[in-house]
Design a protein around this motif. Structure first.
Motif, mmCIF file in Angstrom:
data_model
loop_
_atom_site.group_PDB
_atom_site.id
_atom_site.type_symbol
_atom_site.label_atom_id
_atom_site.label_comp_id
_atom_site.label_asym_id
_atom_site.label_seq_id
_atom_site.Cartn_x
_atom_site.Cartn_y
_atom_site.Cartn_z
ATOM 1 N N UNK B 222 49.578 -7.862 -78.256
ATOM 2 C CA UNK B 222 49.388 -8.477 -76.941
ATOM 3 C C UNK B 222 50.362 -9.644 -76.806
ATOM 4 N N UNK B 223 51.101 -9.638 -75.710
ATOM 5 C CA UNK B 223 52.108 -10.687 -75.501
ATOM 6 C C UNK B 223 51.772 -11.412 -74.206
ATOM 7 N N UNK B 224 51.645 -12.734 -74.269
ATOM 8 C CA UNK B 224 51.248 -13.489 -73.073
ATOM 9 C C UNK B 224 52.372 -13.546 -72.041
ATOM 10 N N UNK B 225 51.972 -13.972 -70.844
ATOM 11 C CA UNK B 225 52.979 -14.110 -69.792
ATOM 12 C C UNK B 225 53.735 -15.413 -69.982
ATOM 13 N N UNK B 226 54.751 -15.561 -69.199
ATOM 14 C CA UNK B 226 55.590 -16.757 -69.265
ATOM 15 C C UNK B 226 54.747 -17.984 -68.909
ATOM 16 N N UNK B 227 54.863 -19.049 -69.742
ATOM 17 C CA UNK B 227 54.031 -20.228 -69.480
ATOM 18 C C UNK B 227 54.618 -21.090 -68.371
ATOM 19 N N UNK B 228 55.913 -20.940 -68.133
ATOM 20 C CA UNK B 228 56.534 -21.718 -67.047
ATOM 21 C C UNK B 228 57.046 -20.737 -65.993
ATOM 22 N N UNK B 229 57.085 -21.230 -64.750
ATOM 23 C CA UNK B 229 57.586 -20.365 -63.692
ATOM 24 C C UNK B 229 59.108 -20.485 -63.647
#
Lengths: 124, 240
Positions: B222-229
């Protein structure tokens, strides 16, 4: 005389029977009596004129027939042209034919009266 | 008056009688019909109405035809629009994964590595430390092997991600990460592992330097989404 009456009767029956066939469109059927009435007036006028001419001894079959049909068509056409122009020309035809019909009737009546009186004096 | 008529007179009488009778009959009959159906004074009014109604009917028929055509056009456009929407949604999902805007899961590998506890040579201690360039090379190798999503210590690595050294820290997406490092990648696990284990590849190099490194294949990463936009201020697409 009887031949004429018979023809009249046949024509009458034919005329009464034809509209029931409903050949004519509704719009034409609505306007037909306006012209037909005038033509009828002209025809009656011509017939009375012929009767009178016959009694006066000036009757001519050619004059009678031509007058009968030409007057009929002319009266209906006049009414139609009047409708087109927005003038009630039919009224003119009604007045003219009406006057002549009464004139002819008056002459016929007078002649008939004369004949009757002559016969009465001869008998008496 | 009583004398017999000659032939031409008989003809005239018959003709006139027929015509007169016909006219009278016609007139009486048509007038009678009119009066029977409707009041004769209302006849003209009703006739006008009839004509107007007929005109209206033709107009309305034309309008119906026009509207039917419009409906057909709209239906066709709608069908096309639905297909287009599906295509766009599919495309959008793909792009969101690629841009790191969504958390993703799938088969892949996890690489665990940290600084060497005992440096190989005491005069050059930096040799036993995991550098930003090492991480970059691993990421590069993973991408080459077809990795679809990568994260370093839960920091998603995307096209705009920078991995660099700040002082004695490594930052990913501007967020500092510290050893031990855990690099997660989604892709064909075998291909990813093969890419990393190439002879004289990055893993071999690091191992030679005494850096502990460990690769595990997993069916569910599982890979999280980008923490910054990611910011997009200057680049504009060019219509082709």
């Amino acid at each position: 005389m009887w031949l004429g009456l018979l023809a009249l009767l046949i024509g009458l029956i034919l005329g009464l029977w034809l509209p029931s066939l409903a050949i004519l469109p509704v719009t034409l059927q609505q306007q037909l009596p306006n012209y037909l009435g005038l033509a009828l007036l002209a025809a009656i006028d011509a017939t009375l004129g012929a009767w009178r001419a016959n009694m006066e001894g000036t009757y001519d079959t050619g004059v009678f027939l031509s007058g009968f049909f030409v007057n009929m068509i002319a009266a209906a056409s006049l009414a139609y042209i009047g409708d087109l122009l927005g003038v009630n020309l039919a009224l003119a035809a009604v007045v003219a034919f009406g006057t002549r019909i009464f004139n002819n009737l008056a002459v016929i009546r007078r002649i008939l009266l004369q004949h009757w009186r002559q016969r009465m004096t001869r008998v008496g | 008056m009583k004398q017999p008529f000659p032939n031409d007179q008989k003809f005239a009488i018959v003709l006139v009688g027929l015509t007169l009778g016909l006219l009278i009959g016609l007139q009486v009959r048509t007038l009678g019909l009119q009066k029977a159906s409707i009041g004769s004074s209302r006849a003209t009014v009703l006739m006008e109405r009839l004509l107007k109604a007929q005109e209206e009917i033709t107009q309305l028929r034309e309008e119906v035809d026009k509207l039917r055509q419009q409906i057909r056009d709209y239906e066709r456009a709608m069908a096309e629009g639905r297909a287009a929407t599906e295509r766009i949604t599919a495309e959008l999902n793909k792009l969101r994964v690629m841009a790191g805007l969504t958390k993703v899961r799938g088969p892949g590998i996890i690489i665990w590595l940290t600084d060497a506890s005992k440096p190989l040579s005491p005069d050059n201690p930096s040799l036993g430390i995991v550098h930003d360039t090492d991480l970059l090379m691993i990421v590069n190798e993973l991408r080459n092997a077809g990795a679809e999503a990568i994260a370093i210590n839960n920091q998603r690595v995307v096209a705009t991600t920078a991995i660099r050294c700040v002082g004695n820290l490594i930052t990913v997406n501007g967020v500092p990460v510290s050893p031990p490092y855990e690099i997660a990648a989604i892709g064909d696990p075998n291909k990813l592992k093969e890419g990393l284990m190439m002879p004289e590849g990055i893993v071999e190099q690091l191992k030679t330097l005494g850096i502990p490194i460990n690769i595990t294949q997993r069916q569910d990463v599982i890979i999280p989404s980008l923490s910054v936009t990611p910011r997009l201020e200057l680049a504009r697409p060019i219509e082709q």
